[in-house]
Design a protein around this motif. Structure first.
Motif, PDB file in Angstrom:
ATOM      1  N   GLU A  54      24.641  46.575  31.850  1.00 44.70           N
ATOM      2  CA  GLU A  54      24.814  45.521  30.853  1.00 44.70           C
ATOM      3  C   GLU A  54      25.041  44.165  31.517  1.00 44.70           C
ATOM      4  O   GLU A  54      24.427  43.162  31.135  1.00 44.70           O
ATOM      5  N   LEU A  55      25.906  44.148  32.524  1.00 44.66           N
ATOM      6  CA  LEU A  55      26.195  42.890  33.218  1.00 44.66           C
ATOM      7  C   LEU A  55      24.996  42.427  34.043  1.00 44.66           C
ATOM      8  O   LEU A  55      24.725  41.221  34.122  1.00 44.66           O
ATOM      9  N   ASP A  56      24.271  43.364  34.635  1.00 43.39           N
ATOM     10  CA  ASP A  56      23.061  43.001  35.390  1.00 43.39           C
ATOM     11  C   ASP A  56      22.013  42.389  34.467  1.00 43.39           C
ATOM     12  O   ASP A  56      21.329  41.431  34.832  1.00 43.39           O
ATOM     13  N   MET A  94      31.208  31.741  32.189  1.00 41.53           N
ATOM     14  CA  MET A  94      31.447  32.721  31.130  1.00 41.53           C
ATOM     15  C   MET A  94      31.013  34.124  31.577  1.00 41.53           C
ATOM     16  O   MET A  94      31.713  35.103  31.317  1.00 41.53           O
ATOM     17  N   LEU A  95      29.876  34.211  32.261  1.00 48.33           N
ATOM     18  CA  LEU A  95      29.406  35.507  32.758  1.00 48.33           C
ATOM     19  C   LEU A  95      30.397  36.089  33.770  1.00 48.33           C
ATOM     20  O   LEU A  95      30.708  37.280  33.736  1.00 48.33           O
ATOM     21  N   GLN A  96      30.896  35.261  34.674  1.00 48.94           N
ATOM     22  CA  GLN A  96      31.856  35.721  35.669  1.00 48.94           C
ATOM     23  C   GLN A  96      33.157  36.183  35.001  1.00 48.94           C
ATOM     24  O   GLN A  96      33.713  37.215  35.369  1.00 48.94           O
ATOM     25  N   GLN A  97      33.631  35.405  34.031  1.00 52.81           N
ATOM     26  CA  GLN A  97      34.847  35.789  33.318  1.00 52.81           C
ATOM     27  C   GLN A  97      34.652  37.088  32.553  1.00 52.81           C
ATOM     28  O   GLN A  97      35.532  37.956  32.555  1.00 52.81           O
ATOM     29  N   GLN A  98      33.506  37.225  31.920  1.00 52.84           N
ATOM     30  CA  GLN A  98      33.218  38.447  31.172  1.00 52.84           C
ATOM     31  C   GLN A  98      33.172  39.646  32.122  1.00 52.84           C
ATOM     32  O   GLN A  98      33.729  40.700  31.823  1.00 52.84           O
ATOM     33  N   GLN A  99      32.533  39.467  33.267  1.00 51.10           N
ATOM     34  CA  GLN A  99      32.448  40.548  34.247  1.00 51.10           C
ATOM     35  C   GLN A  99      33.836  40.943  34.739  1.00 51.10           C
ATOM     36  O   GLN A  99      34.171  42.126  34.788  1.00 51.10           O
ATOM     37  N   GLN A 100      34.658  39.973  35.076  1.00 53.80           N
ATOM     38  CA  GLN A 100      36.013  40.247  35.553  1.00 53.80           C
ATOM     39  C   GLN A 100      36.845  40.931  34.464  1.00 53.80           C
ATOM     40  O   GLN A 100      37.562  41.900  34.734  1.00 53.80           O
ATOM     41  N   MET A 101      36.743  40.431  33.238  1.00 53.25           N
ATOM     42  CA  MET A 101      37.527  40.982  32.141  1.00 53.25           C
ATOM     43  C   MET A 101      37.124  42.428  31.842  1.00 53.25           C
ATOM     44  O   MET A 101      37.963  43.320  31.756  1.00 53.25           O
ATOM     45  N   LEU A 106      38.127  48.259  32.244  1.00 53.54           N
ATOM     46  CA  LEU A 106      37.704  49.616  32.578  1.00 53.54           C
ATOM     47  C   LEU A 106      38.609  50.210  33.656  1.00 53.54           C
ATOM     48  O   LEU A 106      39.017  51.364  33.574  1.00 53.54           O
ATOM     49  N   ARG A 107      38.949  49.411  34.655  1.00 54.20           N
ATOM     50  CA  ARG A 107      39.848  49.859  35.722  1.00 54.20           C
ATOM     51  C   ARG A 107      41.222  50.213  35.164  1.00 54.20           C
ATOM     52  O   ARG A 107      41.814  51.233  35.514  1.00 54.20           O
ATOM     53  N   GLN A 108      41.732  49.389  34.265  1.00 50.73           N
ATOM     54  CA  GLN A 108      43.040  49.627  33.648  1.00 50.73           C
ATOM     55  C   GLN A 108      43.020  50.913  32.809  1.00 50.73           C
ATOM     56  O   GLN A 108      43.946  51.720  32.886  1.00 50.73           O
TER      57      GLN A 108
END
Length: 178
Positions: A54-56, A94-101, A106-108
């Motif tokens: 999705e992110l790609d 926005m893409l970077q923030q979305q990816q990090q969030m 998912l990690r959490q």
């Protein structure tokens, strides 16, 4: 007479200490081979791959916009070019923030599920120890908490078999109630 009583008392104490039933569990093997942990890992691998795709896809769309900007930049006025650059920078942020969030989320979620499984395994080992009259069940892992143990004291496979078996019973019970 008093010395004899002390010697006998000391002997009784030492004998009582030797009656402790101890064993150890290789916690790394236990968690790696536990069926619920395998299922959780498989689920999170699928979810992680889905998120990556999705992110790609979003990143490819952004790259396409950057390429279009480069192709059209020569025909734009200075104000249009600046506005387009600012727009692209905002989209990139926005893409970077979305990816990090989303990755952090998912990690959490994964950490919470794994913590829950670890707690379940610890509780199971405690009950197993109580039911089988163990005084101590130690945990060992790749850090080598236990440097040496007499052969026969490793009960990892016994615990694992019962843990997976109890999980199978729990899954069957859940399937019957559905």
């Amino acid at each position: 007479m008093r010395k004899l009583f002390m010697v006998l008392s000391l002997g009784a104490i030492l004998t009582a200490c030797n009656n402790d039933k101890t064993a150890y569990v290789d916690t790394t093997v236990l968690l790696q081979e536990y069926s619920e942990m395998k299922e959780v890992e498989a689920d999170f691998n699928v979810r992680s791959e889905s998120l990556k795709r999705e992110l790609d896809s979003a990143a490819q769309g952004f790259q396409q916009e950057v390429m279009e900007f480069r192709d059209n930049a020569a025909t734009m006025s200075e104000a249009e070019r600046q506005a387009a650059q600012e727009n692209l920078m905002q989209k990139q942020q926005m893409l970077q923030q979305q990816q990090q969030m989303r990755s952090g989320q998912l990690r959490q979620e994964g950490d919470q599920v794994i913590d829950s499984i670890i707690t379940k395994v610890k509780d199971f080992v405690k009950v197993y120890g109580e039911e089988n009259d163990y005084t101590y069940i130690f945990g060992s892992n790749e850090s080598a908490n236990i440097m040496y143990a007499e052969e026969g004291l490793d009960i990892t496979q016994e615990i694992l078999a019962e843990l997976n078996e109890s999980r199978g019973v729990a899954k069957e019970d859940a399937a019957v109630t559905e």
